[in-house]
Motif scaffolding. Structure first.
Motif, mmCIF file in Angstrom:
data_model
loop_
_atom_site.group_PDB
_atom_site.id
_atom_site.type_symbol
_atom_site.label_atom_id
_atom_site.label_comp_id
_atom_site.label_asym_id
_atom_site.label_seq_id
_atom_site.Cartn_x
_atom_site.Cartn_y
_atom_site.Cartn_z
ATOM 1 N N LYS A 106 0.838 -1.195 0.000
ATOM 2 C CA LYS A 106 0.000 0.000 0.000
ATOM 3 C C LYS A 106 0.876 1.249 0.000
ATOM 4 C CE LYS A 106 -4.126 -1.923 0.278
ATOM 5 N NZ LYS A 106 -5.168 -1.728 -0.771
ATOM 6 N N PHE A 107 0.555 2.148 -0.911
ATOM 7 C CA PHE A 107 1.299 3.396 -1.014
ATOM 8 C C PHE A 107 0.995 4.273 0.201
ATOM 9 C CE2 PHE A 107 2.041 7.654 -3.039
ATOM 10 C CZ PHE A 107 3.379 7.459 -3.322
ATOM 11 N N GLY A 108 2.039 4.650 0.926
ATOM 12 C CA GLY A 108 1.875 5.474 2.114
ATOM 13 C C GLY A 108 1.570 4.689 3.372
ATOM 14 N N ASN A 109 1.457 3.364 3.265
ATOM 15 C CA ASN A 109 1.152 2.535 4.422
ATOM 16 C C ASN A 109 2.408 2.307 5.258
ATOM 17 O OD1 ASN A 109 0.997 -0.431 5.641
ATOM 18 N ND2 ASN A 109 -1.105 0.339 5.453
ATOM 19 N N VAL A 110 2.275 2.415 6.573
ATOM 20 C CA VAL A 110 3.436 2.306 7.457
ATOM 21 C C VAL A 110 3.910 0.857 7.584
ATOM 22 C CG1 VAL A 110 4.271 2.658 9.815
ATOM 23 C CG2 VAL A 110 2.775 4.360 8.755
ATOM 24 N N ASP A 140 9.153 9.820 7.291
ATOM 25 C CA ASP A 140 9.679 9.450 8.611
ATOM 26 C C ASP A 140 9.016 8.200 9.187
ATOM 27 O OD1 ASP A 140 11.282 11.646 8.381
ATOM 28 O OD2 ASP A 140 10.176 12.896 9.814
ATOM 29 N N ASP A 141 7.800 7.912 8.753
ATOM 30 C CA ASP A 141 7.079 6.741 9.257
ATOM 31 C C ASP A 141 7.274 5.518 8.366
ATOM 32 O OD1 ASP A 141 6.006 8.127 11.460
ATOM 33 O OD2 ASP A 141 4.401 8.958 10.222
ATOM 34 N N THR A 142 7.124 5.698 7.055
ATOM 35 C CA THR A 142 7.235 4.535 6.156
ATOM 36 C C THR A 142 8.647 3.968 6.133
ATOM 37 O OG1 THR A 142 7.559 6.007 4.254
ATOM 38 C CG2 THR A 142 5.308 5.242 4.677
ATOM 39 N N VAL A 143 9.648 4.806 6.407
ATOM 40 C CA VAL A 143 11.018 4.284 6.443
ATOM 41 C C VAL A 143 11.180 3.301 7.602
ATOM 42 C CG1 VAL A 143 12.009 6.131 7.894
ATOM 43 C CG2 VAL A 143 13.461 4.915 6.257
ATOM 44 N N LYS A 144 10.476 3.564 8.708
ATOM 45 C CA LYS A 144 10.525 2.626 9.832
ATOM 46 C C LYS A 144 9.812 1.322 9.466
ATOM 47 C CE LYS A 144 10.554 6.423 13.188
ATOM 48 N NZ LYS A 144 9.784 7.130 14.241
ATOM 49 N N ASN A 152 16.171 -4.893 7.486
ATOM 50 C CA ASN A 152 17.426 -4.294 7.023
ATOM 51 C C ASN A 152 17.350 -2.785 7.222
ATOM 52 O OD1 ASN A 152 19.689 -3.371 5.605
ATOM 53 N ND2 ASN A 152 19.506 -4.960 4.037
ATOM 54 N N GLU A 153 17.714 -2.344 8.412
ATOM 55 C CA GLU A 153 17.593 -0.931 8.753
ATOM 56 C C GLU A 153 18.481 -0.057 7.885
ATOM 57 O OE1 GLU A 153 17.365 1.640 12.878
ATOM 58 O OE2 GLU A 153 19.066 0.259 12.623
ATOM 59 N N ASP A 158 19.195 4.181 3.870
ATOM 60 C CA ASP A 158 19.958 4.521 2.673
ATOM 61 C C ASP A 158 19.003 4.949 1.556
ATOM 62 O OD1 ASP A 158 22.346 4.575 0.931
ATOM 63 O OD2 ASP A 158 21.453 2.817 -0.008
ATOM 64 N N SER A 159 17.885 4.235 1.430
ATOM 65 C CA SER A 159 16.886 4.582 0.411
ATOM 66 C C SER A 159 16.259 5.944 0.711
ATOM 67 C CB SER A 159 15.797 3.504 0.348
ATOM 68 O OG SER A 159 16.349 2.252 0.007
ATOM 69 N N TYR A 160 16.020 6.226 1.983
ATOM 70 C CA TYR A 160 15.400 7.505 2.381
ATOM 71 C C TYR A 160 16.333 8.677 2.090
ATOM 72 C CZ TYR A 160 12.377 10.570 5.241
ATOM 73 O OH TYR A 160 11.536 11.570 5.684
ATOM 74 N N ARG A 161 17.596 8.530 2.403
ATOM 75 C CA ARG A 161 18.515 9.648 2.151
ATOM 76 C C ARG A 161 18.658 9.895 0.653
ATOM 77 N NH1 ARG A 161 23.260 8.832 -1.115
ATOM 78 N NH2 ARG A 161 23.925 6.665 -0.823
#
Length: 584
Positions: A106-110, A140-144, A152-153, A158-161
Motif C-alpha cells: 500500500k502506497f503510504g502505508n506504514v 519518517d514513518d514509512t522508512v521505519k 534491514n535498517e 539509505d533509500s530515504y537519504r
C-alpha cells in the motif's frame, strides 16, 4: 495515501455537478495505461520507455508492475498552464490502486509501504536529459515500516537519504552539491571510501542534515504526505521536458518541442539490499566495437544512479556469473530474447533484489559509427535482418564521423602516453583542455579546439560536450553518462582515467609527473583509451572494411544517383539518401 482533495474528487467522480461546474462534458480521455495495456507500437503515446516496458511485460519478462502517464497528459499539462489536471490526478490514483493489488503493498502505508520510481520517457531516447526520482513514498514513518518489513535498517535509511536528495534536486531545484558535501563529510569522518560503508545510525544523522538543508532552502519541512510527493514528482518530470539541457538536446537532434514526454510510475525494486542485490546496465553487443558479446557493468548493493554517475567502479557483467550464477544465466537468456525480438542491439537496465532479477528498461542502444557498421553487416550474415533493414540501422549523421581525422601513425609513435583510461567512444581528438562546460564553450566560440576534462560529466554538461573535440573523465566506465553521450554525439571519449590526478580548484591535472593546466594541449584516443601530452598530427581516414560492404549494399538498393567532385562525399551523400529512404 490520498489527501482530502483527492478523496473528495474520487467521491464526486460520477456526479454531474462538481464544485459548481458542469462536469458532464469534461475531458474523459484515457491518460494512464498499465504496462499490460500497451505494446511497442504505442511509442508516440507511451514514449519509448513506456512502450518497451509494456512490450517486455507482454513477452513475460520480469518487469516491476507499473503504469505510464501518456505524452497526451504532458501536452494537456502545458495547455492548462502547467497545472496538473484533476482528471489526470484521478486516473493516477486509480492506476496506483491496481498496482497495490498486484504487489500486495500500500502506497503510504506504514506497515507494508509501496514505493515507486517516477521516470521520464520521451518518444525517442534522450539519455539523461530529463528527470527521475526514486523511492517515492518514503517519509519518517514509512522508512521505519520498510526497516521492520525487510529486517534491514541500513537499506531503509539509505533509500530515504537517496530520496530526499533526488526530490530536493529534481522537484525543488536545490543544488545537489549541498547534499553531496554532507555525505562526503560523513565518509571522511569515518575514513570511508564509499557510502556503503556508512551504517544506519550514520545515515540517520545524514538524513537529519538533509532535511535541514531542505528546510533552509525552501522555508518548509520535507513533505511527509506520500500523495503530495508523487504528484510533485510527476509534475517535475513534465517540467523537465522544457529544462535547458532537454531543449538543447532536442535542438541538436531535431526533436519537435510539442511532442511532450510520457512518465512511467513503477513499483520499486531494490539493488541496495545487500550482497545478493545489485543493479547494472548492459548491451547485447559491444557499443564501442560492435563485437557480438554481452557487454555491461553492474554494482552489488547499489541503486541505478550509482552506475551511470561513475561514483563507484562497477564490475564487468561476466563477474555476475561468479557472484549470482542463476541471475546471470537468466539475464543472458532474456538479453538474447530481446535482441531477437527487436532485431537490434539492446541497451538494458536491470536490478537484482535479493537474488531475483528484474528488467527496468530496454531500448535500441546508442553506438559508434564503426560499431554500427559492424553490427549491421554481422546481423545480415547471422540472418537476423536483411540488407534493407541493415541500411536503416546506421544514422545518416553518424556517417559524417567516418570523414573525421585520425592520428598520423608516424606522429603517434613519437607521442608520450601520460595516462590510460577506457576507450569509451572511438575516434581521435586534439585540443586545449578546459574543466567546465562553460569554459569549453567560451573558448570554442573564440576559435579554439577544446577537450572537456571532468571528474565525471552530467546531463548539465551537454552543451559543452557537444562543441568539444573529445571528452576525458577521471571516473566512470563504458556505461557512464560521458561514454553514452559521446557515442551519441559522435565524438571520442576516454572515461575512467584514474591515472590522472584532477584538481578542480586549480583547473589542472597531473599525469606522468607533469601538471597540465587549463589551456594546455593534450590528445586522446577513444579507440585505445590512451591520453597523450601535447598535440598530435592527424590524417584523413580511408573508407574500407565494413563501411565498404555497407556502401555496396546501399548501391545495390538505391534508386537515386548523387554527383559530386569528391568520391568520399559522393559515397557519403548516397548513403545518407539511402538510409533516409532505401526504397526510393
Amino acid at each position: 495515501m490520498i489527501n482530502k482533495a483527492i478523496r473528495l474528487a474520487d467521491t464526486c467522480r460520477y456526479v454531474k455537478f462538481y464544485r459548481g461546474r458542469d462536469v458532464s462534458c469534461m475531458d474523459h480521455r484515457k491518460y494512464i495505461y498499465l504496462f499490460n495495456e500497451g505494446n511497442a507500437g504505442m511509442r508516440d503515446l507511451l514514449g519509448g520507455k513506456g512502450a518497451n516496458l509494456a512490450e517486455m511485460t507482454n513477452l513475460g519478462i520480469p518487469v516491476p508492475s507499473g503504469f505510464t502517464i501518456s505524452t497526451e497528459a504532458c501536452i494537456k499539462y502545458y495547455e492548462d498552464g502547467k497545472v496538473m489536471p484533476e482528471i489526470i490526478v484521478d486516473q493516477i490514483y486509480t492506476a496506483l490502486e491496481k498496482i497495490e493489488g498486484k504487489t500486495g503493498k500500500k502506497f503510504g502505508n506504514v506497515k507494508n509501504p509501496l514505493l515507486v520510481s517516477v521516470r521520464s520517457g520521451a518518444r525517442v531516447s534522450m539519455p539523461g536529459m530529463m528527470d527521475t526520482i526514486l523511492n517515492v513514498g518514503l517519509n519518517d514513518d514509512t522508512v521505519k515500516g520498510l526497516s521492520r518489513l525487510t529486517g534491514n535498517e541500513r537499506f531503509a535509511y539509505d533509500s530515504y537519504r537517496r530520496f530526499i536528495q533526488m526530490f530536493s534536486d529534481v522537484v525543488m531545484g536545490i543544488e545537489k552539491r549541498k547534499f553531496e558535501d554532507v555525505l562526503d563529510d560523513a565518509k571522511d569522518a569515518k575514513g570511508a571510501e564509499y557510502d556503503t560503508e556508512l551504517d544506519a545510525s550514520e545515515l540517520k544523522q545524514i538524513i537529519e542534515k538533509f532535511k535541514k538543508i531542505y528546510s533552509n532552502e525552501t522555508s518548509s519541512h520535507f513533505p511527509q504526505d506520500s500523495g503530495e510527493q508523487l504528484i510533485q514528482s510527476i509534475t517535475a518530470v513534465f517540467k523537465s521536458w522544457d529544462n535547458p539541457r532537454a531543449m538543447e538536446y532536442r535542438r541538436l537532434n531535431g526533436i519537435p518541442g510539442n511532442w511532450g514526454t510520457a512518465v512511467n510510475v513503477q513499483s520499486m525494486v531494490f539493488g541496495n539490499m545487500g550482497e545478493t542485490s545489485g543493479t547494472g546496465v548492459a548491451f547485447t553487443r559491444n557499443p564501442a566495437t560492435g563485437e557480438k558479446s554481452i557487454f555491461g557493468e553492474y554494482l552489488i548493493n547499489a541503486q541505478g544512479e550509482d552506475v551511470v554517475a561513475g561514483i563507484r567502479t562497477p564490475q564487468p557483467i561476466i563477474k555476475l556469473k561468479e557472484n549470482l550464477p542463476e541471475c546471470y544465466s537468466q539475464f543472458i537468456d532474456i538479453a538474447q530474447k530481446l535482441e531477437a525480438h527487436y532485431k537490434d542491439m539492446q541497451d538494458m537496465e536491470f536490478t537484482i533484489e535479493q537474488g531475483k532479477l528484474y528488467f527496468l528498461q530496454t531500448r535500441n542502444g546508442k553506438r559508434t559509427v564503426q560499431s554500427a557498421l559492424k553490427m549491421a553487416v554481422d546481423m545480415v550474415e547471422e540472418g537476423l535482418i536483411n540488407k534493407e533493414e541493415a541500411i536503416l540501422k546506421v544514422e545518416p549523421k553518424q556517417l559524417d564521423t567516418l570523414l573525421y581525422p585520425s592520428f598520423h601513425s608516424d606522429e603517434l609513435k613519437k607521442a608520450i602516453i601520460i595516462a590510460k583510461g577506457l576507450p569509451a567512444s572511438s575516434g581521435a581528438a586534439c585540443g586545449r583542455i578546459y574543466f567546465t562546460s562553460e569554459d569549453a564553450k567560451r573558448h570554442h566560440d573564440q576559435g579554439e579546439k577544446v577537450i572537456l576534462v571532468k571528474l565525471e560529466t552530467s546531463p548539465e554538461d551537454i552543451e559543452g560536450m557537444e562543441i568539444s573535440e573529445g571528452i576525458l573523465t577521471i571516473r566512470g566506465r563504458m556505461t557512464s553518462h560521458a561514454a553514452v553521450a559521446a557515442r551519441e554525439i559522435g565524438i571520442c571519449c576516454v572515461a575512467g582515467c584514474s591515472d590522472l590526478i584532477l584538481n578542480e580548484k586549480t583547473k589542472s591535472f597531473t599525469g606522468a609527473g607533469k601538471v597540465y593546466k587549463e589551456g594546455d594541449y593534450i590528445s586522446i584516443d577513444g579507440s585505445t583509451g590512451n591520453v597523450y601530452g601535447g598535440p598530435i598530427k592527424t590524417v584523413s581516414p580511408e573508407i574500407s572494411g565494413y563501411f565498404g560492404t555497407f556502401m555496396s549494399w546501399a548501391d545495390d538498393i538505391r534508386k537515386m544517383e548523387i554527383r559530386t567532385d569528391r568520391v568520399p562525399a559522393a559515397r557519403l551523400a548516397a548513403a545518407q539518401a539511402q538510409v533516409r529512404n532505401p526504397r526510393k
